[in-house]
Write an enzyme that holds these catalytic residues in place. Sequence first.
Site, PDB file in Angstrom:
ATOM      1  N   ARG A  50      22.189   2.127  20.941  1.00  0.00           N
ATOM      2  CA  ARG A  50      21.085   0.731  19.705  1.00  0.00           C
ATOM      3  C   ARG A  50      22.048  -0.534  21.507  1.00  0.00           C
ATOM      4  NH1 ARG A  50      23.423  -3.146  15.152  1.00  0.00           N
ATOM      5  NH2 ARG A  50      25.602  -3.461  16.370  1.00  0.00           N
ATOM      6  N   LYS A 149      20.487  -7.278  21.060  1.00  0.00           N
ATOM      7  CA  LYS A 149      21.827  -7.573  20.420  1.00  0.00           C
ATOM      8  C   LYS A 149      22.279  -8.793  21.843  1.00  0.00           C
ATOM      9  CE  LYS A 149      26.239  -6.455  18.166  1.00  0.00           C
ATOM     10  NZ  LYS A 149      26.575  -7.467  16.981  1.00  0.00           N
ATOM     11  N   GLU A 182      18.815 -12.762   7.552  1.00  0.00           N
ATOM     12  CA  GLU A 182      19.962 -12.097   7.350  1.00  0.00           C
ATOM     13  C   GLU A 182      21.033 -13.690   7.508  1.00  0.00           C
ATOM     14  OE1 GLU A 182      21.170 -10.115  10.988  1.00  0.00           O
ATOM     15  OE2 GLU A 182      20.575 -11.465  12.530  1.00  0.00           O
TER      16      GLU A 182
END
Length: 289
Positions: A50, A149, A182
Amino acid sequence: MKIWLDGELVDQSEAKISVFDHGVLYGDGVFEGIRIYNGRVFRLDEHIRRLFDSARAIVLNIPWTFEEVVRATVETVAANGLKDGYIRLVVTRGVGGLGLNPYLCPKASMFIIASTIQLYPQEHYDNGLALITCATRRPAPAALMPQVKSLNYLNNIMAKVEAIQANALEAIMLNEQGYVAECTGDNIFVLKNGVIYTPRISDGALDGITRSVILELAGKLGVEVREQAMTRYDIYIADECFLTGTAAEVIPVVSLDRRTIGDGKPGEITARFIAAFRELANSTGTPVA
Ligand code: PMP
């Protein structure tokens, strides 16, 4: 504490980056949070993958190979003698000028911190967490890709401020269309009539590694999961609710906007997921020694 910084393990007091690093000047960079359980790094490859995907998406070249980053992560944990803990891996754009142009930053910097973390007090794991819905929205995917991220967490931080000012520790963030995306640092799940629901990544959620573990465990536990668009209605009428994240792990939620969810106690299916997660976390992963 030993910090891995650009290829070397250095003492914490020597682990410094430049004020001209665009990670500092513009939040230009990516990061990962990873757990160590029982002497093993949990889902290490997934996290590093990721990290590389996040970097690629923002045109950031990590000057280390996948294997080198894996090795550096394990080495940092070993150097700090940790059996249980939390790893923060950060890649910044590196040193450049005072303009935005990332192409003027010749080399990215990477550092790895291996330490410990306790995101929420234990009482919330026992009794459940209270959530609020915050006014701060998740940015649209065309503004900030939700899968990345990145070091740009100001949006999440503003949402967290709203939560804390409302006496809650976490907040639900809606997307521009008003669907649940979220929480500020966690993914959200609800259970209704024996089926688990969670927002789609395309609704603005980070593709959480813990989220994917829950999807896997649901198969093993024989619980059906549906990834679909959700509104606050789906949470208000849920039988159970829980959040997932590397730092938070799996934590029950018992209210939203001061409305009780289910019977107001951590749910039974949630407890089964927590137990299954703990077992997996304590028995799998990349060994440190
Ligand atoms: N959403 C956000 C915004 C996050 O920062 C995180 C990680 N803390 C998560 C969800 C959970 O992702 P993961 O399970 O990979 O830690």
